[in-house]
Design an enzyme around this catalytic site. Structure first.
Site, PDB file in Angstrom:
ATOM      1  N   ASP A 180     -65.041  46.806  32.100  1.00 51.93           N
ATOM      2  CA  ASP A 180     -66.293  46.174  32.485  1.00 51.93           C
ATOM      3  C   ASP A 180     -66.888  45.468  31.273  1.00 51.93           C
ATOM      4  O   ASP A 180     -66.744  45.932  30.137  1.00 51.93           O
ATOM      5  CB  ASP A 180     -67.268  47.227  33.023  1.00 51.93           C
ATOM      6  CG  ASP A 180     -68.371  46.639  33.877  1.00 51.93           C
ATOM      7  OD1 ASP A 180     -68.414  46.947  35.087  1.00 51.93           O
ATOM      8  OD2 ASP A 180     -69.197  45.863  33.350  1.00 51.93           O
TER       9      ASP A 180
ATOM     10  N   VAL B 276     -58.067  41.515  28.334  1.00 54.36           N
ATOM     11  CA  VAL B 276     -57.249  42.177  29.349  1.00 54.36           C
ATOM     12  C   VAL B 276     -56.074  42.896  28.692  1.00 54.36           C
ATOM     13  O   VAL B 276     -55.731  44.027  29.060  1.00 54.36           O
ATOM     14  CB  VAL B 276     -56.773  41.162  30.405  1.00 54.36           C
ATOM     15  CG1 VAL B 276     -55.795  41.812  31.375  1.00 54.36           C
ATOM     16  CG2 VAL B 276     -57.969  40.587  31.161  1.00 54.36           C
TER      17      VAL B 276
ATOM     18  N   TYR C 146     -68.242  29.999  44.759  1.00 53.78           N
ATOM     19  CA  TYR C 146     -67.974  31.397  45.114  1.00 53.78           C
ATOM     20  C   TYR C 146     -66.972  31.469  46.261  1.00 53.78           C
ATOM     21  O   TYR C 146     -65.990  32.225  46.214  1.00 53.78           O
ATOM     22  CB  TYR C 146     -69.274  32.090  45.495  1.00 53.78           C
ATOM     23  CG  TYR C 146     -69.095  33.559  45.811  1.00 53.78           C
ATOM     24  CD1 TYR C 146     -68.827  34.473  44.804  1.00 53.78           C
ATOM     25  CD2 TYR C 146     -69.201  34.031  47.119  1.00 53.78           C
ATOM     26  CE1 TYR C 146     -68.663  35.825  45.084  1.00 53.78           C
ATOM     27  CE2 TYR C 146     -69.048  35.377  47.404  1.00 53.78           C
ATOM     28  CZ  TYR C 146     -68.779  36.270  46.386  1.00 53.78           C
ATOM     29  OH  TYR C 146     -68.609  37.599  46.677  1.00 53.78           O
TER      30      TYR C 146
ATOM     31  N   LYS D 270     -63.036  32.999  46.010  1.00 50.21           N
ATOM     32  CA  LYS D 270     -62.570  34.125  46.817  1.00 50.21           C
ATOM     33  C   LYS D 270     -61.445  33.712  47.770  1.00 50.21           C
ATOM     34  O   LYS D 270     -60.566  34.526  48.089  1.00 50.21           O
ATOM     35  CB  LYS D 270     -63.744  34.743  47.573  1.00 50.21           C
ATOM     36  CG  LYS D 270     -64.738  35.467  46.663  1.00 50.21           C
ATOM     37  CD  LYS D 270     -64.098  36.613  45.905  1.00 50.21           C
ATOM     38  CE  LYS D 270     -65.105  37.461  45.164  1.00 50.21           C
ATOM     39  NZ  LYS D 270     -64.497  38.625  44.486  1.00 50.21           N
TER      40      LYS D 270
END
Length: 253
Positions: free
Chosen positions: A33, A62, A148, A152
């Site tokens: 996070d 990552v 957005y 997605k």
């Protein structure tokens, strides 16, 4: 040996509930996070968690998160890609280029980077589950939310493409479409609309619910339960699927 899971965005919101649900199911959990304070609090509240502070859109972060997860847990059996941002609300012609890019990098590039990080180990063990969190808005396409919605849609494309590619190694990839989630983020959205339109939050919520077949909100726990199920033996032949947990959203503004 306990199974293991990485949950991105796992220090707060839906991600935190997902992480806790996996812990309750006996998993060792590594949260990733960007919010350092939230990570510290989550780790202090659950001894089953390990964690890394990082940005899902930065490859080096990552890589560090994957290394930390492997050192803490020995490997990653399950990945839940929950980290995302809402992006700006604006007509297409007014969408800021930098905010479009940031939203796409977090919401789509981030899941790609984490998928890339875990699949080598999953393929070597010939098993694994990746659960991506999408949104019911890919069906209802609310106005002025182009970046957005597009990000997605991309997550669902990644889901189906990776499921086909990784299936021969018994690695499953699925996505969940949450609906009107009963959490702080949705309450902020409702409050903003109410303020803009001079209405009460109750009126705005009631309007939302009129376009949900079951006339209900979704609890974060509902999303968490589905994520755990999709990673369980009970879903051992489920892959390449996009599953709505939304009470059947028919439309939204």
């Amino acid at each position: 040996m306990a199974r293991t899971v990485v949950v991105t965005g796992g220090a707060s919101g839906i991600g935190r509930v997902i992480a806790q649900r996996f812990a309750d199911a006996g998993y060792r959990v590594h949260i990733f996070d960007i919010n350092a304070d939230a990570v510290r609090q989550a780790l202090s509240e659950n001894a089953a968690f390990s964690g890394t502070v990082g940005d899902v859109s930065v490859p080096a972060h990552v890589t560090r998160g994957m290394r930390d997860a492997e050192e803490a847990m020995g490997g990653v059996d399950v990945l839940v890609n929950d980290a995302a941002i809402p992006g700006p609300r604006a007509p297409v012609e007014e969408m800021p280029d930098d905010e479009w890019d940031r939203t796409m990098r977090v919401n789509l590039y981030g899941p790609f980077l984490w998928t890339k990080a875990v699949v080598t180990g999953m393929k070597a063990r010939r098993e694994g589950s990746i659960v991506n969190i999408s949104t019911g808005s890919v069906r209802t396409l609310p106005l002025n939310r182009s970046v957005y919605n597009v990000s997605k849609w991309g997550v669902e494309g990644l889901t189906k493409t990776a499921a086909r590619e990784l299936g021969p190694w018994n690695v499953r990839v699925n996505a969940i479409q949450p609906g009107m989630v009963n959490n702080e983020r949705m309450r902020m959205i409702v409050q903003r609309i109410a303020d803009q339109e001079g209405r009460s939050t109750t009126e705005v919520e009631d309007e939302f619910l009129q376009f949900i077949s079951m006339r209900c909100k979704v609890e974060p726990q509902d999303i968490a339960d589905m994520a755990v199920f999709l990673s369980s033996e009970g879903a051992s032949r489920v892959t390449g699927q996009v599953i709505a947990v939304d009470g059947h959203i028919e439309w939204e503004q």
